[in-house]
Design an enzyme around this catalytic site. Structure first.
Site, PDB file in Angstrom:
ATOM      1  N   GLU A   1       0.822  -1.220   0.000  1.00 26.14           N
ATOM      2  CA  GLU A   1       0.000   0.000   0.000  1.00 26.14           C
ATOM      3  C   GLU A   1       0.857   1.272   0.000  1.00 26.14           C
ATOM      4  O   GLU A   1       0.533   2.249  -0.666  1.00 26.14           O
ATOM      5  CB  GLU A   1      -0.938  -0.051   1.227  1.00 26.14           C
ATOM      6  CG  GLU A   1      -1.583   1.253   1.649  1.00 26.14           C
ATOM      7  CD  GLU A   1      -2.800   1.622   0.812  1.00 26.14           C
ATOM      8  OE1 GLU A   1      -2.860   1.184  -0.348  1.00 26.14           O
ATOM      9  OE2 GLU A   1      -3.655   2.357   1.319  1.00 26.14           O
TER      10      GLU A   1
ATOM     11  N   THR B   1      -4.221   9.530  -4.307  1.00 30.42           N
ATOM     12  CA  THR B   1      -4.043   9.786  -2.871  1.00 30.42           C
ATOM     13  C   THR B   1      -2.784  10.612  -2.623  1.00 30.42           C
ATOM     14  O   THR B   1      -2.792  11.551  -1.812  1.00 30.42           O
ATOM     15  CB  THR B   1      -3.970   8.455  -2.094  1.00 30.42           C
ATOM     16  OG1 THR B   1      -5.214   7.781  -2.260  1.00 30.42           O
ATOM     17  CG2 THR B   1      -3.736   8.669  -0.614  1.00 30.42           C
TER      18      THR B   1
HETATM   19  N1  HSE Z   1      -6.303   8.249   5.053  1.00 31.70           N
HETATM   20  C1  HSE Z   1      -5.919   8.301   3.685  1.00 31.70           C
HETATM   21  C2  HSE Z   1      -6.013   9.730   3.191  1.00 31.70           C
HETATM   22  C3  HSE Z   1      -6.846   7.431   2.906  1.00 31.70           C
HETATM   23  O1  HSE Z   1      -7.035  10.351   3.462  1.00 31.70           O
HETATM   24  O2  HSE Z   1      -5.077  10.229   2.559  1.00 31.70           O
HETATM   25  C4  HSE Z   1      -6.539   7.364   1.450  1.00 31.70           C
HETATM   26  O3  HSE Z   1      -5.851   6.200   1.150  1.00 31.70           O
END
Ligand code: HSE
Length: 322
Positions: free
Chosen positions: A133, A186
């Protein structure tokens, strides 16, 4: 000894309002699927034989693909010399905010664990899935991978010490989702976040997160609704989703408890207290996005308590989507 295994691992909603990087839950309507086989040739290492549903976006190089990197992390740790062949079937949109990379990583480590009879614990699998990930998001957060692997509503601390806790939630709570046809990476959506948070905002977020957990455990919809608000990331990321305000308006008008960005977006989700209400909210959210001129997919789902599953046959595997 098995020669082949097929595993599905669910899409996840992460952050869940105030739980930035720490809360998440899986859905029971969309999953990625991994087929993992022992190589027939006397070779070692992982070969990616096929990737479907990714629109040609994902790499076949096993050093660069999240699923193979996650499996390799297991092979390296236990010095396992084996030839493996991997097929990846993407059902979860890449850059959808639904934990697409996390699901592939989880399906991959779950498959390797079963195929190679390793009997590794979920806690250990989590670390190897995170190795995959991290390649995609460039950051270490477990709020997709942990709920995907454990199932249920999950709180996950990504480091020092890594901890995962499944908490109670109202079983009649349903989730409506709309996935506008926009891709948000992201890594990009993290770059726009503030590096520092003012004390007042930190306190507000901590209060919201604490009350949200308490509201879920005590099954108090009013507390859930009052506290499911993110003051860290969502104010910045809302600008990446042009239909953000309209989707929220549509959800609230139809009785939603909340309406927030799922992960780093663009998917948005809303909870409600019955399947009927959830269906109406899903349709209203979807219509709002269409009216704005953006194609979208929408889903109504319960929280998935199971996590990854072994399946017999890809052809007979159907999940609901509009
Ligand atoms: N917690 C992460 C973010 C989730 O908000 O960047 C996205 O993978």
């Amino acid at each position: 000894m098995k020669n082949k295994i097929i595993i599905s691992a669910p899409a996840t909603v992460s952050n869940v309002g105030p739980g930035f990087d720490i809360m998440g839950f899986p859905l029971d309507v969309i999953s990625d699927i991994i087929e993992l086989s022992r190589s027939k040739k006397k070779s070692s290492g992982i070969v990616i034989k096929k990737i479907t549903g990714d629109g040609g976006k994902l790499p076949y190089d096993p050093m660069l693909n999240i699923a193979s990197v996650a499996i390799q992390s297991i092979l390296d740790k236990y010095k396992i010399n084996v030839g493996l062949e991997l097929k990846i079937h993407k059902k979860i949109g890449i850059g959808s905010g639904l934990g697409s990379s996390g699901a592939s990583a989880v399906a991959a480590v779950f498959a390797a664990n079963k195929l190679l009879d390793l009997w590794l614990s979920k806690k250990e699998l989590l670390l190897h899935a995170l190795a995959g990930e991290i390649l995609s998001s460039g950051s270490f957060h477990a709020d997709n991978v942990a709920p995907c692997l454990y199932g249920g509503f999950v709180i996950a601390r990504g480091s020092s010490p890594i901890e995962v806790l499944q908490i109670e939630y109202p079983k009649k709570m349903y989730c409506s989702l709309v996935y506008p046809d926009i891709e948000i990476k992201t890594s990009e959506a993290r770059k726009i976040l503030p590096k520092k948070i003012p004390l007042g905002k930190g306190v507000e977020q901590a209060a919201n997160a604490s009350f949200l957990i308490a509201g879920l455990i005590t099954k108090n919809y009013k507390i859930i609704s009052n506290s499911i608000k993110d003051v860290f990331a969502e104010p910045k990321r809302a600008k990446l989703i042009p239909c953000y305000d309209l989707v929220r308006e549509a959800a609230f008008k139809n009785g939603a408890l909340n309406c927030n960005i799922s992960g780093s977006g663009p998917t948005m989700f809303a909870f409600s207290d019955s399947p009927q209400k959830a269906e109406v909210i899903t349709q209203a959210m979807s219509l709002a996005v269409f009216d704005f001129g953006i194609k979208n997919k929408s889903y109504t789902s319960k929280i998935n308590d199971k996590g990854p599953e072994e399946i017999e046959d890809i052809k007979n595997y159907r999940k609901v989507s509009r």
